[in-house]
Design a protein around this motif. Structure first.
Motif, PDB file in Angstrom:
ATOM      1  N   ALA A   1       0.833  -1.205   0.000  1.00  0.00           N
ATOM      2  CA  ALA A   1       0.000   0.000   0.000  1.00  0.00           C
ATOM      3  C   ALA A   1       0.866   1.253   0.000  1.00  0.00           C
ATOM      4  O   ALA A   1       0.584   2.219  -0.719  1.00  0.00           O
ATOM      5  CB  ALA A   1      -0.920  -0.006   1.225  1.00  0.00           C
ATOM      6  N   ALA A   2       1.957   1.232   0.777  1.00  0.00           N
ATOM      7  CA  ALA A   2       2.858   2.384   0.802  1.00  0.00           C
ATOM      8  C   ALA A   2       3.519   2.591  -0.552  1.00  0.00           C
ATOM      9  O   ALA A   2       3.651   3.724  -1.034  1.00  0.00           O
ATOM     10  CB  ALA A   2       3.919   2.184   1.889  1.00  0.00           C
ATOM     11  N   ALA A   3       3.919   1.497  -1.206  1.00  0.00           N
ATOM     12  CA  ALA A   3       4.536   1.601  -2.533  1.00  0.00           C
ATOM     13  C   ALA A   3       3.547   2.168  -3.550  1.00  0.00           C
ATOM     14  O   ALA A   3       3.926   2.975  -4.417  1.00  0.00           O
ATOM     15  CB  ALA A   3       5.034   0.233  -2.984  1.00  0.00           C
ATOM     16  N   CYS A   4       2.295   1.763  -3.457  1.00  0.00           N
ATOM     17  CA  CYS A   4       1.268   2.287  -4.376  1.00  0.00           C
ATOM     18  C   CYS A   4       1.061   3.779  -4.175  1.00  0.00           C
ATOM     19  O   CYS A   4       0.897   4.527  -5.148  1.00  0.00           O
ATOM     20  CB  CYS A   4      -0.045   1.530  -4.166  1.00  0.00           C
ATOM     21  N   LEU A   5       1.070   4.224  -2.923  1.00  0.00           N
ATOM     22  CA  LEU A   5       0.894   5.645  -2.658  1.00  0.00           C
ATOM     23  C   LEU A   5       2.062   6.465  -3.189  1.00  0.00           C
ATOM     24  O   LEU A   5       1.875   7.540  -3.754  1.00  0.00           O
ATOM     25  CB  LEU A   5       0.722   5.878  -1.157  1.00  0.00           C
ATOM     26  N   VAL A   6       3.270   5.942  -3.028  1.00  0.00           N
ATOM     27  CA  VAL A   6       4.446   6.643  -3.547  1.00  0.00           C
ATOM     28  C   VAL A   6       4.394   6.701  -5.074  1.00  0.00           C
ATOM     29  O   VAL A   6       4.708   7.737  -5.676  1.00  0.00           O
ATOM     30  CB  VAL A   6       5.737   5.951  -3.067  1.00  0.00           C
ATOM     31  N   ALA A   7       3.990   5.598  -5.701  1.00  0.00           N
ATOM     32  CA  ALA A   7       3.876   5.580  -7.164  1.00  0.00           C
ATOM     33  C   ALA A   7       2.807   6.556  -7.639  1.00  0.00           C
ATOM     34  O   ALA A   7       2.981   7.244  -8.655  1.00  0.00           O
ATOM     35  CB  ALA A   7       3.555   4.161  -7.640  1.00  0.00           C
ATOM     36  N   LEU A   8       1.702   6.613  -6.904  1.00  0.00           N
ATOM     37  CA  LEU A   8       0.641   7.551  -7.266  1.00  0.00           C
ATOM     38  C   LEU A   8       1.128   8.989  -7.166  1.00  0.00           C
ATOM     39  O   LEU A   8       0.842   9.825  -8.038  1.00  0.00           O
ATOM     40  CB  LEU A   8      -0.573   7.345  -6.354  1.00  0.00           C
ATOM     41  N   LEU A   9       1.872   9.295  -6.129  1.00  0.00           N
ATOM     42  CA  LEU A   9       2.430  10.643  -5.975  1.00  0.00           C
ATOM     43  C   LEU A   9       3.365  10.970  -7.138  1.00  0.00           C
ATOM     44  O   LEU A   9       3.333  12.085  -7.678  1.00  0.00           O
ATOM     45  CB  LEU A   9       3.180  10.749  -4.646  1.00  0.00           C
ATOM     46  N   ALA A  10       4.189  10.004  -7.536  1.00  0.00           N
ATOM     47  CA  ALA A  10       5.101  10.230  -8.654  1.00  0.00           C
ATOM     48  C   ALA A  10       4.329  10.486  -9.949  1.00  0.00           C
ATOM     49  O   ALA A  10       4.690  11.369 -10.737  1.00  0.00           O
ATOM     50  CB  ALA A  10       6.030   9.025  -8.817  1.00  0.00           C
ATOM     51  N   LEU A  11       3.254   9.738 -10.176  1.00  0.00           N
ATOM     52  CA  LEU A  11       2.447   9.941 -11.377  1.00  0.00           C
ATOM     53  C   LEU A  11       1.789  11.315 -11.379  1.00  0.00           C
ATOM     54  O   LEU A  11       1.715  11.978 -12.421  1.00  0.00           O
ATOM     55  CB  LEU A  11       1.379   8.843 -11.478  1.00  0.00           C
ATOM     56  N   VAL A  12       1.296  11.736 -10.223  1.00  0.00           N
ATOM     57  CA  VAL A  12       0.675  13.061 -10.123  1.00  0.00           C
ATOM     58  C   VAL A  12       1.693  14.152 -10.444  1.00  0.00           C
ATOM     59  O   VAL A  12       1.397  15.113 -11.169  1.00  0.00           O
ATOM     60  CB  VAL A  12       0.079  13.264  -8.718  1.00  0.00           C
ATOM     61  N   LEU A  13       2.903  14.004  -9.918  1.00  0.00           N
ATOM     62  CA  LEU A  13       3.940  14.998 -10.182  1.00  0.00           C
ATOM     63  C   LEU A  13       4.286  15.052 -11.665  1.00  0.00           C
ATOM     64  O   LEU A  13       4.417  16.140 -12.247  1.00  0.00           O
ATOM     65  CB  LEU A  13       5.188  14.680  -9.370  1.00  0.00           C
TER      66      LEU A  13
END
Length: 454
Positions: A257-269
């Protein structure tokens, strides 16, 4: 009376530099800050005594928090040369000093941090009310909001904000902080140690992250996010570690779940960087393109049009009363119609541009008057131009037209007798009062500029 004018009228009565009159006047911002501190002290000490049991420890922690506030403000002023208060920074410093004091005294840390966090909500809320009355940490121009007059400017408010209706983001943040504090107080008897502290960190981080999008003051940014948004992300991450680490929930599902959140943040950026229209609009090469076209435009009775590489339609004409000047209109395509970005483009292309000669017309059209002096190197005044143009755009349409009508009639390009005989379907004309292009202008692109009159 409709709700919006009624609300605006109530908000407009709030700004003030001092409370009281004559010899009893006291600074408004400082007074609200002091009131907030004593309210926070009562809440913090009361919760500490009821939850942890030591009045002496509670008083020591409250003193450490107070000293941290003034100490960090002095350090920041010494480093930056300016006296500025960043609430998230003060929250972190206060919590760190409180934890250090508790550790030094051998007292349990989490129960007292629960109390500190609840006290901080009311202290921060009072501080935001202070920001509201004096105009700092203000919101963006909006149809619903608060207007600051010249008396507030005498207390330090930038002059370009006078008369602009700004969204009351400070009031919204103060309301949210009070709600966070009340929820924490209600849930305190039922929560484990440290959970109210985690609730404050997580809820305020999420709330502050969203409010940053409504802020209109100058914000240092990195990778399209303001510094406060990055701090909010870090604060939320710490809250997650505090809760899940205490529960021992570090299995594979939590890591995934933490990895997914970090990936989502990277995609948003990545999306924000790629999709940001100002990335192309304010690129140095594009700014130079606009500037060079206007500088090279010769005097002509007929407007000249150029569509830039970023899709901006630039129309230049010569006013009859000042042949050395140029009337310039910038029409941006759909998807890029951000007033602040267009004003930044105009200010960078023509440094020192006067807001008094600039108007924003519905449909994405910025009309301005450029003199030869403005084509010399100078410092762009983007923010002043943006807020002054926004103020004029907020006024009633009939008032704006009444003020601009004499100048528009004098400055509007005149058709030559030959053009007049050709009829309106082939005449090249711009109506600067209503923001209309004629589709017969040479090189005119209907997709780029033809919807200015919609």
């Amino acid at each position: 009376m409709s709700s919006v004018p009624f609300l605006n009228a109530k908000l407009d009565r709030l700004p003030r530099v001092v409370f009281g009159r004559h010899a009893r006047e006291v600074p408004a911002f400082r007074s609200l800050g002091i009131a907030g501190y004593y309210l926070a002290l009562v809440v913090m000490v009361g919760v500490s005594v009821l939850r942890a049991g030591s009045l002496l420890v509670a008083l020591a922690v409250s003193a450490a928090c107070a000293l941290s506030f003034f100490g960090w403000a002095l350090i920041r002023r010494a480093v930056t040369g300016r006296e500025t208060l960043v609430l998230l920074e003060h929250v972190w410093i206060a919590e760190a000093c409180a934890a250090a004091t508790l550790h030094a005294m051998g007292a349990p840390i989490l129960p007292y941090l629960d109390a500190v966090s609840l006290g901080l909500t009311f202290f921060l809320a009072s501080g935001r009310l202070g920001c509201l009355v004096v105009g700092c940490c203000h919101g963006r121009p909006s149809s619903v909001g608060i207007v600051y007059d010249a008396s507030i400017a005498e207390g330090g408010l930038p002059e370009h904000l006078v008369g602009v209706r700004l969204f009351p983001v400070q009031l919204l943040e103060a309301t949210g902080l009070v709600a966070i504090g009340l929820v924490g107080l209600v849930g305190l008897p039922f929560a484990a140690e440290g959970r109210v502290f985690a609730w404050f960190l997580a809820s305020y981080a999420v709330f502050r992250f969203g409010l940053e999008g409504l802020r209109g003051d100058e914000r240092p940014t990195f990778l399209t996010f303001s510094a406060s948004r990055w701090m909010a992300i870090a604060e939320l991450a710490f809250a997650v570690v505090l809760v899940d680490g205490a529960a021992g929930a570090r299995d594979a599902r939590m890591l995934a779940a933490a990895a997914c959140l970090v990936a989502l943040l990277a995609l948003v950026l990545v999306y924000r960087i790629v999709a940001d229209p100002t990335r192309v609009l304010l690129a140095p090469a594009h700014v130079a393109e606009v500037r060079d076209f206007v500088a090279s435009a010769e005097r002509s009775d007929a407007p000249r049009l150029h569509r830039t590489s970023a899709g901006v339609s630039v129309v230049v004409s010569t006013p009859r009363d000042a042949p050395s000047d140029r009337l310039v209109s910038l029409h941006v395509p759909r998807g890029q119609r951000d007033l602040q970005a267009v004003c930044a483009l105009a200010a960078r292309a023509f440094p020192g541009l006067s807001p008094d000669h600039t108007r924003w017309i519905e449909g994405g059209l910025l009309v301005t008057r450029v003199t030869s002096r403005l084509l010399a190197d100078d410092r762009p005044r983007e923010r002043a131009l943006y807020f002054r143009v926004a103020r004029d755009a907020q006024r009633a349409p009939e008032d704006a037209l009444a003020e601009a009508a004499p100048r528009a009639e004098d400055d509007r390009p005149r058709a030559t007798p030959e053009q007049g005989r050709q009829g309106p379907s082939s005449r090249s004309e711009i109506d600067f009062r209503r923001g209309r292009f004629s589709s017969a202008s040479p090189g005119f692109d209907a997709e780029a500029g033809g919807d200015a009159q919609r």
